[in-house]
Design an enzyme around this catalytic site. Structure first.
Site, PDB file in Angstrom:
ATOM      1  CB  CYS A  45      -0.922   0.013   1.217  1.00 26.89           C
ATOM      2  SG  CYS A  45      -1.971  -1.442   1.344  1.00 26.89           S
TER       3      CYS A  45
HETATM    4  C1  BEZ Z   1       0.537  -4.678   1.862  1.00 30.20           C
HETATM    5  O1  BEZ Z   1       0.151  -3.569   1.557  1.00 30.20           O
HETATM    6  O2  BEZ Z   1       1.715  -4.987   1.745  1.00 30.20           O
HETATM    7  C2  BEZ Z   1      -0.414  -5.720   2.359  1.00 30.20           C
HETATM    8  C3  BEZ Z   1      -1.556  -5.342   3.056  1.00 30.20           C
HETATM    9  C4  BEZ Z   1      -2.412  -6.322   3.529  1.00 30.20           C
HETATM   10  C5  BEZ Z   1      -2.154  -7.639   3.282  1.00 30.20           C
HETATM   11  C6  BEZ Z   1      -1.034  -8.017   2.552  1.00 30.20           C
HETATM   12  C7  BEZ Z   1      -0.160  -7.040   2.082  1.00 30.20           C
END
Ligand code: BEZ
Length: 212
Positions: A45
């Protein structure tokens, strides 16, 4: 709520990092890309929101406003902004909706419990100035999105709204387009496609991009 292409999207009012946002008023006559991410302070994210900040001029060129969302609250979003800016070498320049009560997430069906429990997955909604849904897609939490593809789709939507063409596989702005099969009259074809067209099959006719 299940939203389908062509539906009028629901309006909402929700808090954000830039204050309260009412979707319809905030959008005005612009296109909108509304996109959710699972959670603040997560790696994928962080890269996505940084990339969208860098692409903001490209969205603006196309009269598009971008709006992020997760179920975290405003304090969390604001705390995270510094990390995005620092690590992605940018400045987040668009609002992030805070949706701890899941009002918008539920309205737009952004939570898929069999995939990710109570968090929003990676949804994207492209909304046109008439507040119609023009594209939506859903990515899993583990896969970051390609925002160049979102710009490419917007280019296609804006082009095909104005000219009687469609865009073929892997098309990008400036490439040849497909003449819509419904136009058959030779005079109409000449008038609408003054640059000419190539008939590969009666249903497969290519023309230079009309607005280039
Ligand atoms: C991420 O943004 O890396 C992420 C967020 C939730 C679950 C898996 C990855």
């Amino acid at each position: 709520m299940t939203l389908r292409l062509g539906d009028t999207v629901p309006d909402f009012t929700q808090n954000s990092t830039e204050g309260e946002i009412s979707l319809y008023d905030w959008a005005g006559d612009s296109w909108v890309v509304l996109f959710s991410h699972p959670a603040d302070f997560t790696p994928v994210c962080t890269t996505e929101l940084g990339e969208v900040a860098k692409l903001k001029p490209e969205f603006e060129k196309r009269n598009v406003k971008v709006l992020a969302l997760s179920v975290d609250d405003v304090d969390s979003h604001k705390g995270w902004l510094g990390d995005i800016n620092e690590t992605q070498k940018t400045t987040v320049n668009y609002p992030i909706l805070a949706d701890p009560d899941k009002k918008v997430s539920d309205l737009y069906d952004m939570i898929h419990p069999n995939a990710l429990n109570t968090l929003t997955i990676r949804t994207v909604f492209i909304i046109d100035p008439n507040k119609k849904l023009r594209l939506n897609f859903t990515y899993p939490a583990s896969t970051g999105r390609n925002f160049d593809e979102i710009l490419r789709v917007i280019d296609s939507l804006q082009l095909t709204d104005n000219y009687q063409v469609a865009t073929p596989v892997n098309w990008k702005d400036g490439d040849d387009c497909v003449v819509v099969p419904s136009i058959k009259d030779p005079e109409e074809l000449k008038a609408k496609f003054p640059k000419g067209y190539e008939e590969i099959k009666p249903y497969l006719r290519m023309t230079p991009q009309p607005n280039k």
